[in-house]
Design an enzyme around this catalytic site. Sequence first.
Site, mmCIF file in Angstrom:
data_model
loop_
_atom_site.group_PDB
_atom_site.id
_atom_site.type_symbol
_atom_site.label_atom_id
_atom_site.label_comp_id
_atom_site.label_asym_id
_atom_site.label_seq_id
_atom_site.Cartn_x
_atom_site.Cartn_y
_atom_site.Cartn_z
ATOM 1 N N GLY A 1 -3.672 4.221 3.044
ATOM 2 C CA GLY A 1 -3.099 4.718 3.694
ATOM 3 C C GLY A 1 -2.767 4.159 5.146
ATOM 4 C CD GLU A 2 -3.411 7.500 9.667
ATOM 5 O OE1 GLU A 2 -3.316 7.954 11.239
ATOM 6 O OE2 GLU A 2 -4.502 8.346 9.637
ATOM 7 N N GLY B 1 -4.986 0.821 5.687
ATOM 8 C CA GLY B 1 -4.131 -0.159 5.637
ATOM 9 C C GLY B 1 -5.269 -0.585 3.924
ATOM 10 C CG ASP C 1 5.713 3.996 -5.382
ATOM 11 O OD1 ASP C 1 5.109 4.104 -6.448
ATOM 12 O OD2 ASP C 1 6.239 5.533 -5.341
#
Length: 309
Positions: free
Chosen positions: A208-209, A211, A239
């Site tokens: 996610g945030e 990486g 996606d």
Amino acid sequence: MGKLVIVGTVAFDAIETPFGKTDKILGGAATYIGFSAANFDNVDAAAVSVVGGDFPQEYLDLLTERKVSIEGVEIIKNGKTFFWSGKYHNDMNSRDTLVTELNVLEKFNPVVPEGYKDAEVVMLGNLHPAVQQGVLNQMTNKPKLSILDTMNFWMDIAMDDLKAVIKNVDVITINDEEARQLSGEYSLVVAAREIHKMGPKFVVIKKGEHGALLFHNDNMFYAPALPLEEVFDPTGAGDTFAGGFAGYLAKTSDFSFENMKRAVIYGSTLASFCVEKFGTERMQNLTDKEIYKRLDQFKSLTQFDIELN
């Protein structure tokens, strides 16, 4: 021109975040992957999916305008399109699923168009693993690269089918929580090693945030996520990452670990745009100039000189 087959949902989403909410809008894994992969020249991409008679032609036109073939998108006139609704918490990393209506997806039997059965790259979006395997079975030649995305839902209800298809792919992309569940290991390094043993040569773990990590044998690569001032909607970011990753590899036809690193950076770059607006809106009119500018930001974020004595 590299051919890319994209299998996944083309759907309706309704999203609520701390920044607002939407009614039914365009969504689905194949949609995000397609919009993302469309940013690469010399890639002939085709979406394989199913929608109902309630799905607007204008949404399909958005894909064709981005040069994503919809020849493999089946339209069931008397059916309803897959619908998902979710609400994100304040940290934007967790969400609650409010509604899931499978509708036409419940009996989806994907058919790869004849002109794409020889595609070099196949991107298997998040679907039942038996459906993913069915797509691989339709290819006339073994793809040079097959990439599979999945989630914990399939680990809960179809683990045997999932392990069977994982054995037949080159790359798996999953998030950190899913990697731990699939492998039974907490350390992501150990988890990747265990997943390698299941078949894939490359393991991509999305954080996610924070990486993404790329593993290949004893090699490891980390790409950070670009820090953004505002994140409006994380839906489809994974996606979009997969579409950038697969699209770059289809364009370059270079499936080495070194080139996979570049593919991860492209995937992370494109995902950073996706979260800036609701749904697919930001991806529908993204320009090369914007992408190159952000790639340059990525480069300056991660490169440095250091003297080692």
